[in-house]
Scaffold this motif. Structure first.
Motif, short mmCIF file in Angstrom:
data_model
loop_
_atom_site.label_atom_id
_atom_site.label_comp_id
_atom_site.label_asym_id
_atom_site.label_seq_id
_atom_site.Cartn_x
_atom_site.Cartn_y
_atom_site.Cartn_z
N PHE A 35 0.66 -1.04 0.90
CA PHE A 35 0.16 0.21 -0.27
C PHE A 35 0.95 1.25 -0.39
N LYS A 36 1.67 1.64 0.83
CA LYS A 36 2.54 2.74 0.70
C LYS A 36 3.20 2.43 -0.41
N SER A 37 3.95 1.43 -0.97
CA SER A 37 4.75 1.87 -2.14
C SER A 37 3.77 2.30 -3.35
N VAL A 38 2.55 1.45 -3.59
CA VAL A 38 1.46 1.95 -4.28
C VAL A 38 1.41 3.57 -3.59
N ALA A 39 0.82 4.07 -2.76
CA ALA A 39 0.55 5.17 -2.44
C ALA A 39 1.84 6.24 -3.10
N TYR A 40 3.72 6.24 -2.96
CA TYR A 40 4.15 6.63 -2.79
C TYR A 40 3.97 7.31 -4.32
N ASN A 41 4.13 6.02 -5.11
CA ASN A 41 4.95 6.29 -6.99
C ASN A 41 2.96 7.01 -7.22
N ILE A 42 2.04 6.70 -7.01
CA ILE A 42 0.98 7.42 -7.18
C ILE A 42 1.50 9.16 -6.30
N LEU A 43 1.49 9.91 -6.05
CA LEU A 43 1.95 10.53 -5.77
C LEU A 43 3.14 11.44 -5.91
N LYS A 44 3.81 10.58 -6.14
CA LYS A 44 5.04 11.49 -7.09
C LYS A 44 4.55 11.11 -8.87
N SER A 45 4.02 10.73 -8.99
CA SER A 45 3.87 11.29 -10.25
C SER A 45 2.43 12.00 -10.37
N THR A 46 1.66 11.70 -9.46
CA THR A 46 0.59 13.20 -9.79
C THR A 46 1.11 14.51 -9.11
N GLY A 47 2.26 14.28 -8.44
CA GLY A 47 2.33 15.38 -8.10
C GLY A 47 1.72 16.68 -7.38
N LYS A 48 0.93 16.16 -7.12
CA LYS A 48 -0.06 17.31 -6.19
C LYS A 48 -0.39 16.00 -4.01
N PRO A 49 -1.03 16.74 -3.82
CA PRO A 49 -2.08 16.49 -2.45
C PRO A 49 -3.28 15.62 -2.49
N MET A 50 -3.46 14.47 -2.31
CA MET A 50 -4.66 13.84 -2.49
C MET A 50 -5.53 12.99 -1.51
N THR A 51 -6.20 12.47 -1.14
CA THR A 51 -6.99 12.09 0.08
C THR A 51 -6.42 10.60 -0.20
N VAL A 52 -7.11 9.28 0.46
CA VAL A 52 -7.00 8.54 1.04
C VAL A 52 -7.87 7.88 -0.05
N GLU A 53 -9.35 8.36 -0.37
CA GLU A 53 -10.10 7.59 -1.32
C GLU A 53 -9.60 7.56 -3.04
N GLU A 54 -9.12 8.93 -3.38
CA GLU A 54 -8.25 9.33 -4.36
C GLU A 54 -7.35 8.51 -4.84
N ILE A 55 -6.71 8.04 -3.32
CA ILE A 55 -5.15 7.58 -3.76
C ILE A 55 -5.55 6.10 -4.10
N THR A 56 -6.27 5.02 -3.14
CA THR A 56 -6.41 3.78 -3.54
C THR A 56 -7.39 3.71 -4.54
N ARG A 57 -9.24 4.87 -5.12
CA ARG A 57 -9.36 4.65 -6.53
C ARG A 57 -9.00 4.94 -7.46
N PHE A 58 -7.28 5.36 -7.70
CA PHE A 58 -6.44 5.53 -8.69
C PHE A 58 -5.93 4.31 -8.75
N ALA A 59 -5.26 3.78 -7.98
CA ALA A 59 -4.94 2.50 -7.09
C ALA A 59 -5.43 1.74 -7.91
#
Length: 312
Positions: free
Chosen positions: A102-126
């Motif tokens: 979960f942490k690896s996926v969250a880090y990569n998503i935030l790194k690629s989008t470059g913007k703050p996201m909610t937990v729901e947004e991160i999970t839905r994207f993943a």
């Protein structure tokens, strides 16, 4: 009134420093994030600055914020949390997470989008991108628990930072530049949240109309029936485990350590050590692999049993 007259005792010679230079010296020496008031207090007590102004902390904060806004990535300062500042030269070590977690996926998503996201947004994207494989029914809750726990355990060393009430970002970002967008998003979210609310199942028990929907609700309900459970509470704490109690045994009152969770499986999600706890008090017991050394008190069942006993 403009602040003037800054003196440094860093060397034998008297050197005039600006508030920014004093802040830089303090942070460099301390080697850890500090609030504006802490920076100012250390600078004054160390003789780094001398000022006749009545609000040196306000002046210090204004100059640091102004420097970050004007210089951007070129500023020596970096906001590293709510009200705390550090130095940009404190390079965050390269992130190393186990692939697919979960942490690896969250880090990569935030790194690629470059913007703050909610937990729901991160999970839905993943999930929509096929980045996360999970059989759990509440992946967003697991994602949030993983990020919260990482920040709580690692502190400044965590790669994640909580921004606002439910948004997460990366420490490596220029967080000062994002502050306005975060506040705006939080205000919009509050308006949305006020339109509807979610409650638990009706229980009509001891003044409670609905059952808990989170850990706080579990703690509140436990406080109403702990005597029926034969447990006296001695202390509640923020660290693990949540509470210390005592329960009657043959020789007297034995101490027991209690951890509160909404679901018993959250104990595993939060990465708690079973050896440090005696009892899990939860609303719903859903952890089939729960170690036998842990006693689980499911309040949903307790409430129903008490209602049946009192109203046969």
């Amino acid at each position: 009134m403009k602040q003037t007259g800054v003196i440094s005792k860093v060397s034998q010679n008297t050197i005039k420093l600006s508030f920014l230079e004093a802040a830089y010296n303090v942070l460099k020496k301390e080697g850890r994030p500090l609030s504006v008031s802490e920076i100012t207090s250390i600078a004054i007590s160390s003789g780094l600055i001398l000022t006749k102004g009545k609000t040196p902390s306000a002046t210090m904060g204004a100059q640091i914020y102004r420097d970050m806004k004007r210089r951007g990535e070129g500023s020596r300062f970096l906001k590293v949390g709510r009200g705390k500042f550090g130095l940009r030269v404190w390079k965050q070590p390269k992130a190393s997470f186990k692939e697919g977690t979960f942490k690896s996926v969250a880090y990569n998503i935030l790194k690629s989008t470059g913007k703050p996201m909610t937990v729901e947004e991160i999970t839905r994207f993943a999930l929509t991108q096929g980045l996360l494989k999970t059989v759990g029914k509440t992946p967003a809750a697991t994602m949030g628990a993983q990020l919260y726990t990482d920040i709580k355990k690692k502190g400044f060393k965590s790669h994640f930072v909580q921004l606002g009430k439910n948004r997460f970002g990366l420490k490596e970002w220029n967080l000062g530049a994002l502050e306005g967008d975060i506040k705006k998003a939080e205000k919009e979210k509050v308006v949305i949240d006020k339109k509807r609310s979610i409650v638990g199942d009706p229980i009509n028990f001891k003044g409670l109309v609905y059952g808990p929907t989170n850990e706080d609700g579990v703690i509140f309900l436990f406080g109403k029936i702990h005597q029926e459970l034969g447990i006296n509470v001695e202390a509640i704490q923020s660290a693990f485990p949540d509470a210390k109690g005592r329960r009657k045994v043959r020789k007297g009152w034995e101490d027991v350590w209690i951890e509160f969770e909404y679901k018993s499986s959250d104990f595993k999600v939060h990465d708690h050590d079973p050896k440090g706890c005696d009892i899990i008090v939860c609303w719903e017991h859903d952890w089939k692999e729960c170690p036998p050394s842990l006693e689980v008190i499911e309040l949903k069942s307790v409430v129903q049993n008490l209602k049946n006993r009192w109203n046969p």
